[in-house]
Each structure stands twice: as structure tokens, then as C-alpha cells.
Design an enzyme around this catalytic site. Structure first.
Site, PDB file in Angstrom:
ATOM      1  CG  HIS A  16      -0.604   0.262   2.492  1.00 45.49           C
ATOM      2  ND1 HIS A  16      -0.351  -0.723   3.421  1.00 45.49           N
ATOM      3  CD2 HIS A  16      -0.381   1.429   3.138  1.00 45.49           C
ATOM      4  CE1 HIS A  16       0.010  -0.184   4.561  1.00 45.49           C
ATOM      5  NE2 HIS A  16       0.004   1.128   4.423  1.00 45.49           N
TER       6      HIS A  16
ATOM      7  CG  ASP B 221       0.269  -4.061   2.779  1.00 43.22           C
ATOM      8  OD1 ASP B 221       0.843  -3.568   1.791  1.00 43.22           O
ATOM      9  OD2 ASP B 221      -0.564  -3.431   3.467  1.00 43.22           O
TER      10      ASP B 221
ATOM     11  CB  SER C 292       2.555   1.872   6.300  1.00 35.46           C
ATOM     12  OG  SER C 292       1.303   1.883   6.896  1.00 35.46           O
TER      13      SER C 292
HETATM   14  N1  ARG Z   1      -4.777   0.614   7.660  1.00 30.56           N
HETATM   15  C1  ARG Z   1      -3.446   0.749   7.138  1.00 30.56           C
HETATM   16  C2  ARG Z   1      -2.842   2.082   7.560  1.00 30.56           C
HETATM   17  O1  ARG Z   1      -3.533   3.023   7.821  1.00 30.56           O
HETATM   18  C3  ARG Z   1      -3.411   0.679   5.676  1.00 30.56           C
HETATM   19  C4  ARG Z   1      -3.778  -0.644   5.155  1.00 30.56           C
HETATM   20  C5  ARG Z   1      -3.857  -0.666   3.675  1.00 30.56           C
HETATM   21  N2  ARG Z   1      -4.658  -1.792   3.271  1.00 30.56           N
HETATM   22  C6  ARG Z   1      -5.925  -1.690   2.881  1.00 30.56           C
HETATM   23  N3  ARG Z   1      -6.580  -2.781   2.670  1.00 30.56           N
HETATM   24  N4  ARG Z   1      -6.508  -0.543   2.717  1.00 30.56           N
HETATM   25  O2  ARG Z   1      -1.641   2.259   7.564  1.00 30.56           O
END
Ligand code: ARG
Length: 744
Positions: free
Chosen positions: A123, A248, A679
Site C-alpha cells: 500500500h 502487504d 507502514s
Molecule cells: N490501515 C493501514 C494504515 O492506515 C493501511 C492498510 C492498507 N490496506 C488496505 N486494505 N486498505 O496504515
């Protein structure tokens, strides 16, 4: 994921200068138009906040500056860390920190080979991957594996920053008459004529200041990525959830000039030789094992007083949720209808959907966890402490009541602020149109417009390269409707009083907002390359004032200006109260070592691999396994499809060296304290090996930005063995595996 810098004075070039994010926790969110708005009209001051807790109270809590590794080292060692502070951060020789990078201005990553190979999240690479994709060669859908170095694809615009060193410059800044100027001078000196990029970050609401010096690499290339359905397996449904089965990750490489220094893209550039890279361990983790995350957390607001939190939960965040929901709906329809639109909007959509779910989660979390009560209990203790002493009473006696009054009186104006920033500026034409706002100023003062016109002409090409006018009209209709329906009479856009608007009547399938947006879009120069260029060849104030798009922008600006003073006063008062509150807290716990709120600079967090039990008493184990992917598999579903090759590998248990039995580990959780911006951070074991890549938090951790609860907050990482399995067995990219130092 994406998040804002909150100090606005950091001179790291990827951190947008002058961008002052909304004071609420509006990270994870990319608003180009907000930036325009801020750059042009908003001069509000930001509030940086902190959270205070003893270093000794909760092992997993805290985002520590690596230069203080010596202070936390004792605790880390108790939990199983074998590294010494100087192995973690050292400016005289290489250390762990040299392998940790900031990806763009929104994510983290780690160097894993002596040839600058870099792991981050899928991501985090999403925007770059989408940008390198076409409907014919769709790397987002199909994945991508560069067979040789020559096949690695330059990801234009992506940068990677590597920290050279950091330094406490508190004394020098605090003794200066003009602190902001001093910070700029310090950073300027440290840049050594452009060799480095530097900035001074303020902590504890300006009580401490740290210089950060970076090398910023500009030639970054895509090396490999799994297909989106693997890299984002579970999609928005599973986002922020545990258990998880998402692979990911994406792989990039840092390229440098022949001197190993940052350079613009060139085919002559060579893979960067890092001072340190992370070895990879295939041993796997047990419950209780020590874990460290290391990266660039964006923003936490853990020391807000309860009235601020209540405003967020009851008003600000629900506004975000509502507006984002509307924006996403518009985008989804357009994206589903056309592949090119899909690619153009995919990254923004993912980012907005992530924010939407985040705000929703925090609101729900606040209801179910009762953490506001906990905050209020803490505030009672604070009040008692203040009451014990006359000087304290004088200095701190009014803080909480003043917070109360301040937040109570600003709920409406804060809501308007959200609607302006997130709804009114959602249409993409507004960012472009703002440049004409400045032009209009010059025209009305009869000043020389030539340089600005030239600048706008240059921006025009960029604006219309991939501009989706039809989509933008729908976005505008959405914005108009929300601004009209959700705001009180005193906060209405003046264009709603115009004859043009008042003439419109709802029609079947087309309400007045659809029609108005259509009219604006058809007439305004901001929606058409040709019209914009024709205007720019002969700019006239009269024409500009008659333009429907300009009228829209002017009416939004007017609304903003009306609210500006009130918002500015809010920021001022809030900042000064917060500063005092923090000072008091530090006095209240003199024996404690405090860590500052996250603010986009390098931090490490340490903890342990740990399961948890939800508030509903459901036990959640700490690992997920490959067979659960097969259980979740839904052929053809965009979120839960499993590519045939992966399906076959999993069914055939063809795991190679990545499993010692017939089970492949997929994701794991640990207590590390992270937030957006982290991330892509490495999950590191007690010996400094890479064991996973952090990519999310569980649902229960969503409130962590406001309140960290060690019983429930967990970091979710993808197990490095699943990552390597994917590169090797699925991607067939063995050359990357050969580059790594693997401990099995
Ligand atoms: N929730 C994660 C964050 O804010 C991002 C995950 C991305 N994956 C997704 N399925 N949207 O860092």
C-alpha cells in the site's frame, strides 16, 4: 500510510512545506486541494501534542527517538533484545538506523541488501505501481517482477530519505529571539550546500527541538510487487482487522550516482551501497519474543484533554466519515465504469477509504472502550495534584475548564472547517482554480500578471494531462449538496443565493446540485484545457469574475475568510493551553522519561509478540496460517480472490525453505506502538534481523492515536517468510532472494 506533517516547518523536501494539517488527527489522508487552500489562505498555527507515560509502565508503549536508545535499552534487554544502544543508533559507525528509511513523505521501509534493495508495504508502493501501470500492462492487477537490474522500473517522483544523524538543538533554539528563524538557520547550516536535506523538529509543544539531517534519494525503481489481490488481500473489508492474511509488501531499489550520493534519475546510476542492511531470519517468532519496529510515525495526539477528544468523536470525525463516504461513492462509480479512470484514481481511493474506515473506527472505538472516561479519571488526578499547591493552582488551575469552554464554543466552526477542506475542495479543479484566485488579485490591482500567467500556463499542461472533467463535475455536485444540506444558514456559500442557482429545479434523476455542477463544469475555464489557454492568452478581470468556476472558488474563500479569524484564535488558545498542560504533566511525574508525540521523524518502538483477548472475551492468537487464505478464498471477488498459481502453491504446500513443516505462516501481531507513517516499518527480532513488515493495526488499536491501551493495541506485520515465499515461489524472482542475507 499517508499522513501529514504537523509542524509545517520541516525542510525535508517531501514534507510539503507550509502545509499545516488540520489540527485533528487527519493523517492517512492526501488532500492536494487542502494543500492549495493552506498555501493560499490558511496561516493557522499547528498544535503539536505529546503523550506522557513512564518508560517503566508499559513495555510496548512509546515511540522513541533512536538517540535515546540508551535510556530504553535496559527495558528492551529485559524483554530479550540483544542489541546494545550503539548497535541501534551510532554516528561513528554503521548501525541499525542506517537500514531504516522514509519512503516518500508517507511511509517507512528497510534496506535488505548491500545493493540498496528496499522492502516496504504494497500500500506504500501503490501509487508508484499504479503510475507505472497501463490497462495493457497492469502491474497493479498482475503483479510485477523485474528479471534483471535493467528491468527495474523508475518510479518517478518517489523519494527515499535516509537519516544521516539527529541532534538535540533545544538550547540553541530556545535561546534564540526568533525561534523559527533559528530553526531554519540550523537546518540551513546542516544542509552543507545541498549535500543533505535537513529540518528541525519540535517536540513537547516546542519544549525540545531536534535537528534531522537526511540524504534524499531521487532515483527509486520498482523491483517487484505481488498482484493487488495478494498485496491487499482482504481489501477494505479486512483493513484494520485481525486476523489478517495480506501479503502487504512491495520491493524497490535505491539508486545513487557513482559516488553513492543521491542523484536524479539516470541510466548511469548504480544501486546504492548502504552503511547497513537488515539480515532476514526465517526462524519464526514465539509468543513473548522481543520485537522492534523502526520507522517514521506521522502523528499521534495522545495528550489531548477530554473536551478535545469529545469534539472529535461527536463532531469532527463523524463529519469526515460522512464527507469521505460521499466522495468514495462518486469515485467508485467512475472507477467501476472505466479502467483508465480506475488506474488514475486507485491510489487516492485506497487512501481515502483507509481514512474513512479509520475515522469510523475511532468513533466506534470511543463508544465501546470508554477511554474518554479513563481520560477523565486522569484529569481528576491532575486536578487533585494542582489543588495541592498554590503556585500550581495559579499556573495550571484553569487549564481544564478553559479547554472545556474552548471546545464547546468551537464545535460549529470546526465542522465548517472540515466541510471546506474535505468537501468544498474535493473537486480537482479547485486546486488549479486557486492559481487564478491569485491572478485575479493581480488583475484587480492592475499589477503585472505576466510571470504568474506563465506559471499557470506551465501548470495547465499538467492539470489537463489526466483530468477527468466528467468525474469532477460529479464530485462538485456532491460537494455542493453537502455544503448546502449539512451547514446552517449562517455558513452557506453565497452562490446559493445567485440567480443561476435559484433558477434551477430538481428534475428526475438530476437534482439542482447535479445541474448546477453541470453548468459550472460546462461554462468554466477550469474544466477545459482549450478554454483555460484561451483565457490565459488574454487574461481579463471581467471574464474571470463572470466565470462560474471562479464564482465557486470565491464563495468558498469568502466562507473560509469568515471563519478564519475564529479558527486562528482557536489555534492560538489551544496551543497555549496545550503547552501549559504538557508542562504541568511533566512536572507532575518528574521521575518519568517522556516520549514526544509522533511527528514524522524517526522513532523506534519495542514490544513482544503477543495475542490478545477482545473486550467481548474472544481470544485472538498471534499468527495466521496459509490454510486460512484458502478458507477465505472467494473466486472472482476483488478482495478475496486468490490467483491460481498461489492457490496451487498453497494447496500443494510447496513452501520451500519458508516453512519447516506443512504450514506457512502469513501474518503476526505484536505490541509495538505504531501509527500511520510507520507502514512498511521492519519488524525486527532481538538480534536485529528482519522477521516481518508492519502494515496495519488491529481494530482495537485505532484509538491508539488518542489513547494507547496495551491490552488491546497490536501491530500487524506480514511474516517475512510469506514475503520471501511470494518473491521466490510465486514471483520466481530468485535473484532477489540471493541478494539477501538469510538466517535459517
Ligand atoms: N490501515 C493501514 C494504515 O492506515 C493501511 C492498510 C492498507 N490496506 C488496505 N486494505 N486498505 O496504515
Amino acid at each position: 500510510m499517508l499522513r501529514f506533517n504537523q509542524n509545517g516547518q520541516i525542510s525535508n523536501p517531501q514534507v510539503e512545506k507550509g502545509l499545516t494539517s488540520p489540527p485533528e488527527n487527519f493523517k492517512h489522508y492526501k488532500i492536494k486541494n487542502l494543500k492549495m487552500l493552506k498555501n493560499f489562505i490558511l496561516k493557522s498555527v499547528l498544535v503539536s501534542l505529546l503523550f506522557i507515560r513512564s518508560v517503566f509502565s508499559f513495555a510496548d508503549e512509546g515511540m522513541w527517538l533512536p538517540i535515546y536508545a540508551d535510556v530504553i535499552s535496559g527495558n528492551m534487554q529485559k524483554l530479550g533484545c540483544k542489541l546494545k544502544p550503539e548497535d541501534i543508533y551510532n554516528i561513528n559507525h554503521s548501525s541499525l538506523k542506517d537500514a531504516i528509511v522514509q519512503v516518500g513523505d508517507f511511509c517507512s521501509g528497510e534496506i535488505v541488501s548491500d545493493k540498496g534493495l528496499l522492502f516496504t508495504n504494497h500500500h506504500c508502493g501503490f501509487d508508484a505501481i499504479a503510475g507505472l501501470s497501463t490497462p495493457e500492462k497492469n502491474h497493479l492487477v498482475d503483479g510485477f517482477w523485474a528479471t534483471t537490474l535493467n528491468d527495474e522500473l523508475p518510479a518517478q517522483g518517489l523519494t527515499v530519505s535516509i537519516l544521516v544523524h539527529m541532534q538535540d538543538v533545544t538550547k540553541r533554539v530556545n535561546e534564540a529571539e526568533d525561534q523559527e528563524l533559528e530553526k531554519a538557520v540550523i537546518a540551513g547550516e546542516a544542509e552543507e550546500d545541498g549535500k543533505f536535506t535537513a529540518g528541525v523538529f519540535s517536540m513537547f509543544e516546542g519544549a525540545e527541538h531536534y535537528l534531522m539531517v537526511y540524504r534524499v534519494f531521487r532515483d527509486i525503481r520498482l523491483v517487484g510487487t505481488p498482484p493487488e489481490v495478494v498485496g491487499k488481500f482482504g481489501g477494505d473489508t479486512d483493513n484494520w482487522m485481525w486476523p489478517r492474511h495480506t501479503c502487504d509488501f512491495s520491493v524497490f531499489r535505491i539508486y545513487a550516482g557513482k559516488d553513492n550520493e543521491p542523484a536524479d534519475y539516470s541510466s548511469e546510476n548504480v544501486p546504492y551501497k548502504p552503511a547497513h542492511f537488515l539480515p532476514v531470519s526465517l526462524k519464526g517468532m514465539k509468543e513473548g519474543d522481543f520485537t522492534m519496529t523502526f520507522g517514521y510515525p506521522g502523528q499521534t495526539d495522545r495528550f489531548l484533554a477530554s473536551p478535545a477528544i469529545e469534539q472529535h468523536i461527536n463532531s469532527n470525525y463523524p463529519s469526515y466519515v460522512k464527507i469521505l463516504e460521499a466522495r468514495l461513492a462518486v469515485m467508485k462509480t467512475e472507477m467501476d465504469a472505466d479502467q483508465k479512470t480506475n488506474l488514475a484514481m486507485a491510489a487516492d481511493y485506497a487512501s481515502l477509504a483507509n481514512s474513512w474506515k479509520y475515522f469510523k473506527g475511532v468513533v466506534e472505538g470511543a463508544g465501546s472502550t470508554g477511554f474518554i472516561n479513563t481520560k477523565q479519571e486522569q484529569e481528576k488526578a491532575f486536578t487533585q495534584w494542582v489543588e495541592q499547591d498554590e503556585t500550581r493552582k495559579k499556573e495550571y488551575g484553569n487549564i481544564l475548564t478553559e479547554f472545556d469552554a474552548l471546545y464547546e464554543s468551537t464545535t460549529e466552526i470546526k465542522k465548517l472547517e472540515k466541510y471546506i477542506n474535505v468537501a468544498a475542495f474535493a473537486p480537482a479543479f479547485t486546486g488549479y482554480g486557486f492559481q487564478f484566485y491569485s491572478l485575479r488579485e493581480l488583475l484587480s490591482k492592475k499589477e503585472d500578471t505576466a510571470p504568474l500567467v506563465e506559471q499557470i500556463q506551465a501548470a495547465t499542461g499538467e492539470q489537463f494531462k489526466e483530468y477527468l472533467a466528467a468525474t469532477d463535475k460529479k464530485m462538485l455536485a456532491m460537494a455542493l449538496k453537502l455544503m448546502h444540506d449539512d451547514l446552517p444558514a449562517t455558513q452557506q456559500l453565497n452562490i446559493f443565493n445567485s440567480k443561476t442557482f435559484l433558477k434551477l429545479k430538481d428534475k428526475p434523476g438530476k437534482n439542482v446540485y447535479d445541474q448546477y455542477a453541470e453548468l459550472i463544469g460546462t461554462k468554466s475555464i477550469f474544466f477545459s484545457d482549450k478554454k483555460a489557454r484561451a483565457f490565459l492568452s488574454k487574461p481579463s478581470l471581467k471574464k474571470l469574475d463572470a466565470d462560474e468556476g471562479m464564482k465557486y472558488i470565491l464563495s468558498v474563500v469568502e466562507l473560509y475568510q469568515m471563519s478564519n479569524m475564529e479558527l486562528y484564535l482557536f489555534e492560538m488558545q489551544n496551543e497555549s493551553l496545550q503547552k501549559n498542560y504538557i508542562k504541568a504533566q511533566r512536572e507532575m511525574y518528574p521521575e518519568k522519561f517522556f516520549y514526544p508525540d509522533a511527528n514524522s521523524c524517526m522513532r523506534l518502538s519495542y514490544g513482544q509478540v503477543k495475542p490478545y483477548t477482545t473486550r467481548d472475551k474472544e481470544f485472538k492468537t498471534f499468527y495466521t496460517h496459509h490454510y486460512q487464505i484458502l478458507e477465505k478464498e472467494k473466486p472472482g471477488d476483488p478482495e478475496f480472490d486468490v490467483p491460481k498459481k498461489l492457490h496451487d502453491l498453497l494447496v500443494g504446500k510447496d513452501f520451500g525453505q519458508y516453512s519447516k513443516n506443512d504450514t506457512l505462516n502469513i501474518c503476526l501481531i505484536s505490541g509495538n506502538d505504531i501509527t500511520g507513517g510507520n507502514s512498511g516499518s521492519p519488524l525486527i527480532d532481538g538480534e536485529g534481523n528482519l522477521v516481518g513488515i508492519a502494515f496495519d493495526g488491529n481494530w482495537e488499536s485505532m484509538i491508539s492515536d488518542l489513547y494507547y491501551d496495551p491490552n488491546y493495541a497490536r501491530t500487524i506485520s506480514v511474516d517475512i517468510r510469506y514475503v520471501l515465499f511470494m518473491i521466490d515461489k510465486f514471483g520466481g524472482c530468485k535473484r532477489l532472494i540471493d541478494e539477501l542475507v538469510i538466517k535459517s
